[in-house]
Motif scaffolding. Structure first.
Motif, PDB file in Angstrom:
ATOM      1  N   ARG A 162       0.832  -1.216   0.000  1.00  0.00           N
ATOM      2  CA  ARG A 162       0.000   0.000   0.000  1.00  0.00           C
ATOM      3  C   ARG A 162       0.859   1.255   0.000  1.00  0.00           C
ATOM      4  O   ARG A 162       0.514   2.259  -0.620  1.00  0.00           O
ATOM      5  CB  ARG A 162      -0.890   0.023   1.252  1.00  0.00           C
ATOM      6  CG  ARG A 162      -2.090  -0.859   1.131  1.00  0.00           C
ATOM      7  CD  ARG A 162      -3.188  -0.196   0.330  1.00  0.00           C
ATOM      8  NE  ARG A 162      -3.967  -1.188  -0.379  1.00  0.00           N
ATOM      9  CZ  ARG A 162      -4.962  -0.916  -1.181  1.00  0.00           C
ATOM     10  NH1 ARG A 162      -5.291   0.333  -1.431  1.00  0.00           N
ATOM     11  NH2 ARG A 162      -5.623  -1.865  -1.794  1.00  0.00           N
ATOM     12  N   THR A 208     -12.816   2.669  12.399  1.00  0.00           N
ATOM     13  CA  THR A 208     -13.592   2.517  11.172  1.00  0.00           C
ATOM     14  C   THR A 208     -15.063   2.441  11.545  1.00  0.00           C
ATOM     15  O   THR A 208     -15.446   1.666  12.436  1.00  0.00           O
ATOM     16  CB  THR A 208     -13.174   1.242  10.428  1.00  0.00           C
ATOM     17  OG1 THR A 208     -11.747   1.224  10.283  1.00  0.00           O
ATOM     18  CG2 THR A 208     -13.795   1.179   9.055  1.00  0.00           C
ATOM     19  N   LEU A 259      -3.598   9.419   2.786  1.00  0.00           N
ATOM     20  CA  LEU A 259      -4.373   8.191   2.661  1.00  0.00           C
ATOM     21  C   LEU A 259      -5.281   8.201   1.436  1.00  0.00           C
ATOM     22  O   LEU A 259      -5.912   7.185   1.128  1.00  0.00           O
ATOM     23  CB  LEU A 259      -5.200   7.968   3.928  1.00  0.00           C
ATOM     24  CG  LEU A 259      -4.397   7.589   5.174  1.00  0.00           C
ATOM     25  CD1 LEU A 259      -5.277   7.588   6.413  1.00  0.00           C
ATOM     26  CD2 LEU A 259      -3.734   6.225   5.006  1.00  0.00           C
ATOM     27  N   VAL A 277      -6.130   4.309   0.578  1.00  0.00           N
ATOM     28  CA  VAL A 277      -7.021   3.248   1.041  1.00  0.00           C
ATOM     29  C   VAL A 277      -7.667   2.534  -0.147  1.00  0.00           C
ATOM     30  O   VAL A 277      -7.917   1.333  -0.105  1.00  0.00           O
ATOM     31  CB  VAL A 277      -8.097   3.838   1.976  1.00  0.00           C
ATOM     32  CG1 VAL A 277      -9.186   2.814   2.282  1.00  0.00           C
ATOM     33  CG2 VAL A 277      -7.450   4.322   3.277  1.00  0.00           C
ATOM     34  N   ARG A 278      -7.950   3.298  -1.186  1.00  0.00           N
ATOM     35  CA  ARG A 278      -8.520   2.709  -2.389  1.00  0.00           C
ATOM     36  C   ARG A 278      -7.409   2.323  -3.370  1.00  0.00           C
ATOM     37  O   ARG A 278      -6.359   2.960  -3.378  1.00  0.00           O
ATOM     38  CB  ARG A 278      -9.480   3.723  -3.049  1.00  0.00           C
ATOM     39  CG  ARG A 278     -10.637   4.132  -2.148  1.00  0.00           C
ATOM     40  CD  ARG A 278     -11.640   5.024  -2.867  1.00  0.00           C
ATOM     41  NE  ARG A 278     -12.228   4.313  -3.988  1.00  0.00           N
ATOM     42  CZ  ARG A 278     -11.959   4.571  -5.256  1.00  0.00           C
ATOM     43  NH1 ARG A 278     -11.097   5.520  -5.572  1.00  0.00           N
ATOM     44  NH2 ARG A 278     -12.544   3.893  -6.219  1.00  0.00           N
ATOM     45  N   GLN A 284     -10.179  -0.816  -2.782  1.00  0.00           N
ATOM     46  CA  GLN A 284     -10.444  -1.875  -1.807  1.00  0.00           C
ATOM     47  C   GLN A 284     -11.645  -2.671  -2.307  1.00  0.00           C
ATOM     48  O   GLN A 284     -12.718  -2.138  -2.494  1.00  0.00           O
ATOM     49  CB  GLN A 284     -10.674  -1.277  -0.407  1.00  0.00           C
ATOM     50  CG  GLN A 284     -11.813  -0.294  -0.275  1.00  0.00           C
ATOM     51  CD  GLN A 284     -13.066  -0.922   0.303  1.00  0.00           C
ATOM     52  OE1 GLN A 284     -13.080  -2.088   0.630  1.00  0.00           O
ATOM     53  NE2 GLN A 284     -14.117  -0.132   0.400  1.00  0.00           N
ATOM     54  N   HIS A 308      -8.802  -4.323   6.241  1.00  0.00           N
ATOM     55  CA  HIS A 308      -8.166  -3.567   5.149  1.00  0.00           C
ATOM     56  C   HIS A 308      -7.753  -2.172   5.626  1.00  0.00           C
ATOM     57  O   HIS A 308      -6.639  -1.718   5.337  1.00  0.00           O
ATOM     58  CB  HIS A 308      -9.131  -3.457   3.974  1.00  0.00           C
ATOM     59  CG  HIS A 308      -8.645  -2.571   2.878  1.00  0.00           C
ATOM     60  ND1 HIS A 308      -7.707  -2.971   1.943  1.00  0.00           N
ATOM     61  CD2 HIS A 308      -8.935  -1.271   2.570  1.00  0.00           C
ATOM     62  CE1 HIS A 308      -7.459  -1.974   1.108  1.00  0.00           C
ATOM     63  NE2 HIS A 308      -8.188  -0.942   1.464  1.00  0.00           N
ATOM     64  N   TYR A 309      -8.630  -1.484   6.356  1.00  0.00           N
ATOM     65  CA  TYR A 309      -8.284  -0.151   6.869  1.00  0.00           C
ATOM     66  C   TYR A 309      -7.149  -0.235   7.878  1.00  0.00           C
ATOM     67  O   TYR A 309      -6.282   0.651   7.929  1.00  0.00           O
ATOM     68  CB  TYR A 309      -9.520   0.506   7.498  1.00  0.00           C
ATOM     69  CG  TYR A 309     -10.422   1.169   6.489  1.00  0.00           C
ATOM     70  CD1 TYR A 309     -10.957   0.453   5.419  1.00  0.00           C
ATOM     71  CD2 TYR A 309     -10.755   2.512   6.590  1.00  0.00           C
ATOM     72  CE1 TYR A 309     -11.776   1.049   4.485  1.00  0.00           C
ATOM     73  CE2 TYR A 309     -11.577   3.122   5.660  1.00  0.00           C
ATOM     74  CZ  TYR A 309     -12.089   2.385   4.609  1.00  0.00           C
ATOM     75  OH  TYR A 309     -12.896   2.987   3.683  1.00  0.00           O
ATOM     76  N   CYS A 313      -3.937  -0.405   5.993  1.00  0.00           N
ATOM     77  CA  CYS A 313      -3.561   0.914   5.468  1.00  0.00           C
ATOM     78  C   CYS A 313      -2.980   1.815   6.551  1.00  0.00           C
ATOM     79  O   CYS A 313      -2.006   2.538   6.312  1.00  0.00           O
ATOM     80  CB  CYS A 313      -4.774   1.587   4.815  1.00  0.00           C
ATOM     81  SG  CYS A 313      -5.423   0.692   3.383  1.00  0.00           S
TER      82      CYS A 313
END
Length: 613
Positions: A137, A260, A490, A498-499, A501, A512-513, A516
């Motif tokens: 990432r 999140t 980010l 982040v994207r 995803q 996933h978050y 990141c």
């Protein structure tokens, strides 16, 4: 055996005399020796041994064809390939110091009945897999399926001494699935505790803010509850989104806490849910809560939230909406004082007021940057409204204009003249010139426009740090831009984003978050070390670009004998700044002394020991 001198030459050597280096020259010769019918060449120097001259071999040069290749700078069967090295090496070096894979592995517990509680895929544990996802990432954000396409261009595989070619989306999904979402805060806490120990971090002011990321999760997907429609900050209100709350330190912007949440939650509700957890995180890291100040924007403010902060005994700096405190604004206008903060001259008013039942220090000032932005936005809204009104005026003045209902027409015009900060700036009137046919007249009220311009740019800050100077309060609030800077990173499509995803369950999205945020933590620590030890003054994005440009060359040479090729690894030529960065990050020799990770291919059964190591 026959021996004779062929060529004479002078060679040089450095000797140390009284602490200084001195260059000394000696006469040497290139000589040949014939052995079993083949000629072999050597560099030989004549030295006295026991008072008699003796030939001393300094270097073996091989056969004539070998010597020719050396002289021409060529090597038969030579192959060269280079890999992106700097960023991967720096991130793996930090991860090794923090023992990240082992910490994650101690919390792995698969809920699937058909897998082991601590699964291994392709010889890799969940901890090292999530770490590899984080590094990917940072360096080159891709989908999980495309991860290997990036990794094979880097030294990741070489530095870890294992094959990574079978890592695909299924590999990531299987091992991400084994991390319980409720374990993420504890893992984050252990990693941060290790971070404070290893890097001697300091913190005082902490900055909190929220953002959101749109997804392409289908509206009919009922399994996902965390992705909901809301006011998207990237203007994609047509898509479901996921929210992210983040706390970073004033120095170095190290992320200390992340959360999140559902995409349709209001900021005030998010702040209410997490403020107690933020305090617990501060205390668990061994930090003094009395020496820390939480700084947040006005979107997180409410009477209930301030009451919670008060009960928790936390210090804060927050913002208020000028529209809701008009009396305070009027008092400030008549009592402004000029103060200098760094290079800026500000008009400031300070007082102590009862706000929502508590005495708070308030600071009102005019931000020229904010004012310029608001005026620009107001004029853009004004231009759009004028354009629509002129178009409507033209339609109404046509000879064959259709008949219209007055109430509907007035409602339409009212919507047209609405806009940010331009209420009552446009005066308009509708005159009926025939049966249900109208003439529209409008003009800009210059007096109201001037009043609007004078009313813009106000900021109100409040705090319970009554002993702080006005300058300290304003500087603390301005530090809020640090967490906004973290969000920009980010959302950077080239690093850290982040994207994309491609996950559609709550647990996978949260993991996933987490991946990141771990990537952002590692890159922030690398950035900190580069600034402190190498005097690096560029942005984090520039540092990652510079590190990606540092490459490791692999030289492969064919041999006449059977067996593997000879391989040698060497860093490519670097400029002065790159050398300073490499030395500061302690990765100049990492390709020779590769890190040995705990928890790479096996799980440590003693979890408590792993956490203490």
């Amino acid at each position: 055996m026959k021996e004779f001198a062929n060529v004479s030459l002078v060679w040089y050597a450095w000797t140390v005399i009284d602490g200084t280096y001195t260059l000394r020259g000696r006469m040497a010769t290139i000589q040949q020796k014939i052995s079993r019918g083949y000629k072999y060449w050597y560099i030989v120097e004549s030295r006295r041994v026991n008072g008699k001259p003796r030939p001393i071999v300094l270097a073996y040069l091989g056969k004539a064809e070998d010597l020719l290749r050396r002289l021409q700078g060529l090597t038969g069967g030579l192959r060269l390939k280079s890999y992106s090295h700097g960023a991967v090496a720096a991130l793996l070096n930090v991860s090794h110091k923090l023992n990240i894979p082992a910490i994650i592995n101690s919390h792995i517990k698969s809920s699937r009945s058909y897998t082991a509680p601590k699964p291994i895929r392709n010889g890799l544990t969940a901890g090292i897999t999530l770490l590899l996802g984080s590094i990917g990432r940072v360096c080159m954000p891709t989908s999980k399926r495309g991860w290997w396409n990036w990794a094979k261009t880097s030294t990741c595989e070489y530095l870890l001494r294992c094959s990574l070619s079978k890592i695909d989306s299924q590999h990531f999904w299987d091992l991400m699935d084994s991390l319980p979402a409720e374990a993420i805060p504890q893992i984050e806490n252990e990693i941060l505790k290790k971070t404070f120990e290893m890097y001697d971090l300091k913190s005082d002011s902490l900055f909190f803010d929220t953002t959101n990321f749109f997804t392409y999760i289908d509206s009919t997907n009922l399994r996902c509850t965390i992705a909901q429609r809301g006011k998207n900050k990237q203007k994609r209100n047509d898509l479901r989104q996921v929210g992210l709350g983040l706390v970073v330190t004033r120095e170095d912007m190290i992320p200390l806490f992340h959360f999140t949440y559902r995409g349709n939650m209001h900021d005030t509700k998010v702040f209410r849910d997490v403020i107690t957890n933020i305090k617990q995180r501060i205390e668990r890291l061994g930090l003094d809560i009395r020496k820390h100040t939480i700084v947040y924007d006005r979107g997180n403010n409410s009477k209930i939230n301030l009451g919670i902060i008060q009960n928790l005994g936390m210090n804060y700096v927050g913002a208020l909406t000028p529209y809701h405190h008009k009396i305070l604004i009027n008092d400030a206008v008549n009592n402004f004082q000029d103060i200098r903060i760094d290079e800026d001259e500000l008009m400031v008013y300070r007082d102590q007021r009862m706000i929502w039942g508590e005495s708070r220090t308030v600071v009102v000032f005019i931000s020229e940057k904010l004012k310029a932005g608001q005026i620009r936005g107001a004029y853009q809204s004004l231009q759009r409204a004028e354009k629509r009104l002129r178009q409507l005026q033209k339609e109404l003045s046509q000879p064959k204009a259709k008949k219209r209902d007055r109430e509907q027409l007035e409602e339409k015009i009212t919507k047209m003249v609405k806009g940010q900060h331009i209420k009552n700036v446009i005066n308009w009137s509708l005159i009926e010139i025939d049966d249900q046919k109208f003439y529209l007249d409008f003009l800009i009220d210059e007096e109201k426009l001037r009043e609007m311009e004078e009313s813009l740019g106000f900021r109100i800050i409040m705090t319970n740090r009554h002993s702080w100077s006005t300058e300290e309060i304003i500087k603390a609030y301005y530090g809020q831009s640090r967490v906004e800077h973290a969000f920009r990173n980010l959302k950077n499509p080239y690093h850290l984003t982040v994207r994309p995803q491609f996950h559609w369950t709550d647990q996978k999205i949260k993991v996933h978050y987490f991946i990141c945020v771990i990537g952002y933590l590692l890159s922030s620590l690398v950035w900190r070390e580069a600034k402190l030890k190498a005097g690096y003054c560029k942005s984090l994005e520039s540092l990652l670009d510079d590190l990606n440009n540092i490459r490791l060359a692999c030289v492969l040479e064919d041999t006449e004998k059977k067996g593997p090729l000879k391989a040698a690894y060497k860093l490519e030529e670097m400029d002065k700044q790159e050398k300073q960065i490499v030395e500061a990050l302690e990765i100049e020799d990492l390709h020779n002394n590769r890190p040995k990770f705990k928890g790479l291919s096996v799980y440590n059964q003693n979890a408590s020991q792993t956490r203490s190591e």
